[in-house]
Design a protein around this motif. Structure first.
Motif, PDB file in Angstrom:
ATOM      1  N   ASN B 856     -20.024  10.199 -32.374  1.00 16.17           N
ATOM      2  CA  ASN B 856     -20.081  11.173 -33.487  1.00 16.17           C
ATOM      3  C   ASN B 856     -21.074  10.790 -34.566  1.00 16.17           C
ATOM      4  N   GLN B 859     -24.075  12.804 -35.540  1.00 17.58           N
ATOM      5  CA  GLN B 859     -23.982  14.047 -36.311  1.00 17.58           C
ATOM      6  C   GLN B 859     -24.292  13.824 -37.790  1.00 17.58           C
ATOM      7  N   SER B 929     -21.517  14.378 -27.739  1.00 15.22           N
ATOM      8  CA  SER B 929     -21.422  15.110 -29.003  1.00 15.22           C
ATOM      9  C   SER B 929     -21.423  16.625 -28.759  1.00 15.22           C
ATOM     10  N   GLU B 932     -17.916  17.832 -27.266  1.00 19.07           N
ATOM     11  CA  GLU B 932     -16.750  17.207 -27.886  1.00 19.07           C
ATOM     12  C   GLU B 932     -15.530  18.126 -27.830  1.00 19.07           C
ATOM     13  N   CYS B 944     -26.675  18.876 -33.814  1.00 17.46           N
ATOM     14  CA  CYS B 944     -27.073  18.171 -35.032  1.00 17.46           C
ATOM     15  C   CYS B 944     -28.368  18.798 -35.580  1.00 17.46           C
TER      16      CYS B 944
END
Lengths: 362, 946
Positions: B856, B859, B929, B932, B944
């Motif tokens: 994570n 991010q 990511s 998720e 992101c």
């Protein structure tokens, strides 16, 4: 640079000019001027509480008008009128500065208009920094009737289109007159009693006041009382809070002692707490076969309706749009309506508010 | 008259005008030709009869082209020109440009300037010389009306100042903003429209031409009234302007506003602290943040504030972009602000001018104690004078400890870390002990003179001495003193004293001031006592008046806080909006619903489409919910083509009583651009070149969906006259010098079956190594960043770009890794698939385990994410070079923007091939990511936004 000394009446005349209101030779602080000041204060402070608006007006009128208590009541009444008339929005369960803290706040509504059946338009809304948000040709046609603002259409004029062009939002009658689902008084009351009965014991409630259903429906203020030993049953109540408007509730009492409490309005309800409470009291009175009353007086092409208890916002808006508010005629609120829509509206009072005519109606 | 006669007539007219104008320094527009409608019709007919563009009638052609510019509707200039001028050829455009240049040289003509004129070199001439094309007239009149107070507030009424003010504050359409880029010219037009003369009485525009424009403006709905009101406001503030012939600019000669001794004219940005009662004896610390629109007086600052988030010193959350431009704001502070830092700090970047203002205005007052006077509404407002007055209650906040307990003190809990607080109840009459205690504890007791804003509710009134006013208001002040006073000596700023006789003590009286100019003014009120009856020193009261211009009301844009619409990016164009690349959220009371409507409009104002996006939505609307709903709406086949014809789109969010929010999205016309249209089911594409570039070669290609690596060159006739795009379509590319346009066109034949709607791209050339990795990334970049046209364009493009990426990753990470990714795509929830990916990253299991645990972290913003990743790679000996780690993260997570952040792709790709595990690790982070939430189908890229 000129600094001039002014007398209080000159101050009122000066602010009247700044606010773009017509000259008033009486030199008094009328509702129209008070409403314009409330709008201006809302443009500065909103979102805020009603008390903030009242406090700001009390401060700026200090020394100009004398009677402190009476002016405070008048300001409150004008704020309530502007909420009903759509200039102000009183929203429940909203966050302002802190997203985690929700409460009831007053917002300045966006400039909008509602077309009335006679073709005139009813203006609502507030623009910060601009007491008049319309260009002169339209602003000069605004007729201030008490706290309301109306523009009458000229023959063959497409006034709504003109106002839309200026950026005002048109509110349909459907949106403006939105009301709760139609139910009988019994259904309304039983529904709320069911919610109340599911609440855990409340314990003592400080400074609780209740609307005593046993007292005359003709005198609203006189129905408010402190709980006493003979009060057993379910009552509309309210209790004060520091710096804020009282909290409305539906409460079960046994011999004057609170047993269960339901704060109003309930979650996910768009109606104001006071509107829910007043409507529920109408249901209680009707269910007790002592319905709240209105007086109907016909006068030529118009019919005047007088009410003895406050009306929920969604019902008073109908009167505002179809008729005009009158000086109080032996009640709490009076409106005149054109005779051709009086019967329809009267049916509305009977079916949706469970009201009944007084015997002296004509 | 024949054409030769007309040419001679125009030459004479412009020569005379040029001579006259040279004294004023203002250049000539072709529209100042002085011809009437009948004469214009006559010369048009004569030109069209001639059937070729003759050099000997060049000036008539300039007038003809300018008239087309005047009637131009903002879409394509040449198609409508060519439609009317049937014999017109492509090369005639360049000749026309040369004729305008000749006009500019010979007759003191206007030279188009600004960014738009540089990009659109040919059409900039006829459109600039049309002065104010009709389609912009309404926008100009409306803008002048909205900015009337600011215009009237200008101290130097020159064309340059007016032009600058307009470009800095007008935010309507892109084309209008482009028009405003010629600041001096627009200022001059405005001066003319507002009836101002300058330079020794010279008119800014040839009077018959001005009359024509004003007459056309009068026909535009409301425009006349807007102009009249603007003129009125300006006249109200100026007397004699326009008659001052002694200077090179129009200046105020007399002015009814007070300007004596005032501080520099700049609106104040002071933040106000307040405490709000939140029940049970507790107060919340809030800050009132002023509206920064008053200082966003140039495009750069406006764009900066609209694209940068900010933090309030002491608040927990970060405020979204544009927050400071959305009217007055409030924020709750959970910690006492750090006095070493300004109260507002920007997150992404900084701006020198704004930083300077914030440094000076947005700071906590010096000291260790702050005073808040409790109002009857449960709000305690900071008293900046730090005085206390008998009969009032205060909350005192301190950072240096509480005084010893005293009967005037009570408890008050402020929900804020880093301070202590207590309540101070000041009785109406202070005892000697009270006065001693207050003095010992350094409280300054206000004397008996009291002033307050009277009549109109005070803006930002702190209850003691500070208030805000508008330039349109005449401040009125109430004054009272509870001691006998003979007279008051009142002074504004450094002006002369005005003596006003006092009335009875305890009886308030009122004074009015004239409207004040923008800035901070100080009013000093001194009570004069009779020296025979009193030995006391005169008591003095002060009032600070911060004055600003009223903020304009822009319908549909400025919202009250009942309905909060957040849009990111704030200035998205129509393509970004339509391709669902905006983050939109709508907040408001959960008991209300909103209806969202889209309107598509052609450049001539014709509405192509107007309808609801969905059924009314309950509030709040999250970006995810919006995205799902809008994707469903734009998925309609019909919708895809309608959108292409639109020059502007409007999204209207209707919240019934909560109000309406309207946002405008425009097609940004590029100097070189593909225009794609659907004619009866057949798709045609045509290239428009407005660059006016004759030197460089135009390069145009088509790359089909089915072979996304194979470029086919397109010929000039094919692209200029337009050619059909056959199903399933592909990528159209055009490049001329620095200008480029790419568009993915998706077409299908009617009656296609469902499975024919998809495409199966062939990547054999990439797999075989016929193109290098860098070339593959460049092609991927072109596909990824192209505009979209036609139904299914987005999903078909996705298949192409996914194909590119899979092959790029396979090439660097190896076949085993590619198979592991494929298995993961089939079931992103499978523990086995995730384990397989981890095993394939590297022989160091620890590296993969840490990536799996902390995926994570990508991010976050890029800098901390890359720092963490490269530290890890170094620790596990996966890759020693931080730059290669950074590159791998970009390649794995945001390859579509790689070409913008990496200048030397080739060498970085060679480097990363030396350390394939680092790219595998970065890909693992990207996959974890992106998936998720474990919603199928699996996603290839995370969301992101570095």
């Amino acid at each position: 640079m000129v600094i001039l000394k002014l007398e209080p009446q000159n101050v009122l005349a000066a602010i009247r000019e700044i606010l773009g209101l017509p000259i008033d030779h009486t030199g008094m602080l009328g509702d129209t001027l008070l409403a314009a000041l409330v709008r201006r204060s809302a443009g500065i402070h909103c979102p805020c509480s009603r008390t903030t608006i009242r406090a700001s007006l009390m401060e700026c009128l200090r020394g100009i008008v004398d009677d402190g208590v009476s002016i405070a009541d008048r300001i409150d009444s004008v704020i309530e009128g502007l909420i009903i008339g759509g200039d102000l929005l009183e929203l429940n369960d909203v966050a302002t500065a802190d997203a985690t803290v929700k409460g009831t706040w007053v917002f300045a509504a966006q400039p909008s208009f509602i077309q009335r059946p006679d073709g005139s338009v009813f203006l609502t809304g507030i623009v910060p920094d601009h007491d008049n948000f319309l260009p002169f040709s339209l602003a000069s046609r605004i007729k201030h009737k008490g706290i309301t603002r109306v523009i009458e259409a000229k023959p063959r004029e497409d006034l709504p289109s003109e106002l839309r062009e200026q950026g005002l939002q048109e509110m349909s009658e459907g949106v403006w007159l939105k009301a709760p689902k139609e139910r009988t008084a019994e259904e309304e009351l039983l529904g709320m009693e069911q919610h109340l009965s599911s609440k855990a014991p409340s314990g003592d409630i400080n400074n609780l006041q209740i609307l005593d259903s046993a007292r005359s429906v003709m005198f609203y203020k006189g129905r408010w009382t402190l709980p006493e030993s003979h009060h057993t049953g379910n009552f509309i109540g309210r209790r004060p809070q520091d710096y804020g408007a009282p909290i409305w509730c539906f409460v079960t009492l046994e011999n004057g002692n609170p047993v269960r409490l339901l704060d109003l309005p309930m979650k996910k309800t768009r109606w104001r707490a006071c509107d829910v409470a007043w409507h529920l009291q109408m249901a209680i009175d009707s269910y007790r076969s002592k319905p709240q009353l209105y007086r109907r007086c016909s006068d030529g092409d118009e019919v005047c309706f007088s009410f003895f208890s406050p009306l929920p916002q969604w019902s008073e808006r109908r009167l505002m749009i179809f008729g005009r508010r009158e000086e109080i005629q032996g009640g709490l609120i009076s409106y005149s309506l054109p005779a051709n829509c009086a019967d329809g509206e009267e049916r509305f009072f009977q079916q949706r508010l469970w009201l009944a005519r007084t015997e002296d109606s004509n | 008259m024949n054409l030769d006669d007309w040419q001679a007539h125009l030459e004479k007219h412009f020569a005379s005008l040029a001579q006259e104008r040279s004294e004023s320094g203002f250049h000539i527009f072709v529209l100042e030709h002085g011809l009437g409608d009948t004469e214009l019709d006559e010369i048009s007919s004569l030109l069209l009869e001639q059937k070729y563009a003759s050099c000997s009638h060049w000036l008539i052609w300039a007038v003809y082209a300018t008239e087309r510019g005047y009637h131009y509707e903002g879409d394509e200039y040449w198609p409508s020109f060519e439609e009317r001028t049937t014999f017109w050829e492509l090369n005639d455009r360049y000749r026309l440009a040369r004729w305008f240049m000749r006009f500019q040289r010979e007759y003191y003509g206007v030279l188009p300037s600004g960014q738009w004129a540089n990009h659109f070199r040919i059409i900039a001439w006829p459109i600039t010389h049309a002065i104010l094309p009709r389609y912009l007239q309404r926008q100009l009149a409306k803008t002048l009306y909205e900015l009337r107070y600011r215009i009237a507030g200008l101290t130097d009424f020159t064309p340059a100042n007016i032009g600058r003010l307009l470009i800095n504050h007008a935010h309507t359409s892109i084309r209008f903003e482009e028009f405003l880029q010629q600041e001096e010219l627009t200022g001059r037009i405005v001066l003319a429209l507002l009836g101002r003369t300058l330079h020794g009485g010279h008119d800014p525009i040839y009077p018959p031409t001005l009359e024509r424009i004003v007459s056309d403006l009068d026909k535009v709905r409301n425009a006349r009234e807007w102009l009249t009101e603007t003129r009125q406001e300006i006249s109200n503030r100026f007397t004699g302007a326009g008659h001052d012939h002694s200077d090179s600019s129009v200046r105020r000669t007399t002015h009814h506003r007070d300007t004596e001794g005032e501080e520099p004219a700049r609106p104040s940005l002071k933040l106000k602290l307040l405490l709000r009662y939140s029940g049970q004896g507790t107060w919340a610390l809030c800050v009132d943040v002023p509206d920064f629109r008053s200082v966003a007086d140039n495009v750069e600052i406006h764009a900066f504030l609209n694209s940068t988030r900010c933090r309030i010193n002491g608040a927990e959350s970060t405020m979204p972009t544009g927050w400071l431009l959305g009217g007055k704001r409030k924020a709750v502070l959970k910690a006492w602000p750090d006095p070493q830092k300004p109260l507002i700090q920007f997150v992404e970047r900084s701006n020198g001018a704004i930083d300077h203002l914030i440094e000076s205005d947005c700071r906590l007052g010096q000291g260790s104690r702050w005073f808040f006077r409790i109002g009857p509404d449960g709000i305690a407002r900071e008293v900046t004078t730090r005085t206390v007055r008998p009969g009032h209650e205060y909350i005192i906040v301190t950072t240096t400890g509480m005084p010893a307990t005293y009967p005037l003190m009570g408890s008050a809990k402020v929900d804020c870390a880093g301070i202590e607080s207590f309540r101070l109840r000041m009785p109406d009459i202070l005892s000697t002990e009270d006065i001693d205690w207050l003095r010992t504890n350094h409280f300054h007791i206000a004397r008996t003179i009291r002033v307050w804003p009277s009549g109109l509710p005070g803006r930002s009134w702190d209850g003691e001495g500070s208030s805000e006013w508008l330039t349109t208001e005449a401040p009125c002040i109430g004054i009272v003193n509870d001691h006998p006073v003979e007279s008051y000596r009142i002074r504004l700023n450094n002006g002369a004293d005005t003596i006003i006789e006092a009335g009875q003590s305890g009886c308030p009286f009122f004074v009015s001031l004239p409207p004040l100019s923008v800035g901070t003014h100080h009013l000093r009120i001194q009570a004069q006592v009779d020296p025979h009856h009193s030995t006391e020193q005169p008591v003095t009261g002060f009032l600070t008046l911060s004055v600003r211009e009223p903020e304009p009301w822009i319908p549909g844009r400025v919202m009250h806080a009942g309905l909060i619409v957040t849009l990111d990016p704030h200035d998205a164009d129509l393509d970004t909006f339509w391709e669902n690349r905006i983050h939109l959220s709508i907040a408001g009371p959960e008991t209300h619903r909103v209806a969202c409507e889209v309107t598509l409009v052609k450049s001539n104002g014709e509405v192509i489409y107007s309808g609801k996006i969905s059924d009314p939505l309950n509030l709040p609307v999250t970006p995810e919910r919006w995205s799902r709903m809008f994707a469903k709406f734009t998925g309609s086949n019909d919708m895809a083509w309608r959108y292409l014809e639109a020059s502007t789109g409007y999204l209207t969010i209707k919240g019934e009583e909560l109000g309406e929010y309207r946002v405008r999205f425009e097609h940004e016309a590029l100097p070189i651009r593909w225009v794609v249209r659907n004619y009866d089911g057949k798709i045609f594409a045509r290239l428009i070149d407005d660059t006016g570039n004759e030197q460089d070669a135009l390069s145009t290609h088509f790359v089909p969906f089915l072979y996304p690596v194979s470029k086919r060159r397109l010929t000039a006739p094919e692209v200029q006259s337009g050619s059909e795009i056959l199903a399933p379509g592909g990528l159209l590319m055009a490049q001329l010098a620095d200008y480029q346009d790419t568009v993915v066109v998706s077409a299908w034949q009617s009656g296609s079956s469902l499975h024919e709607l998809g495409v199966l791209p062939n990547f054999t050339e990439q797999k075989n190594g016929d193109i290098s990795l860098a070339e593959a990334i460049c092609l991927f970049d072109l596909w990824s960043n192209a505009r979209l046209a036609g139904p299914l364009a987005e999903s078909r493009r996705q298949m192409v770009t996914d194909g590119f990426l899979c092959n790029i990753y396979r090439k660097i990470c190896g076949s085993n890794w590619a198979r592991a990714e494929e298995a993961f795509h089939i079931d992103p929830t499978s523990t086995g698939a995730i384990e397989r990916l981890k095993q394939e990253i590297d022989s160091h299991n620890g590296f993969a385990a840490l990536l799996a645990r902390d995926f994570n972290r990508i991010q976050d913003e890029f800098a901390p994410a890359s720092q963490w990743f490269s530290d890890l790679a170094k620790r596990y000996d996966v890759c020693p070079e931080a730059q290669i780690c950074d590159f791998s993260l970009w390649l794995a997570c945001q390859p579509q923007s790689l070409s913008r952040v990496c200048e030397d792709l080739e060498s970085f790709l060679n480097e990363v091939r030396q350390y394939p595990a680092i790219l595998r690790g970065a890909r693992f982070l990207a996959l974890m990511s992106a998936n998720e939430d474990q919603i199928q189908p699996a996603r290839l890229m995370p969301s992101c936004t570095w």
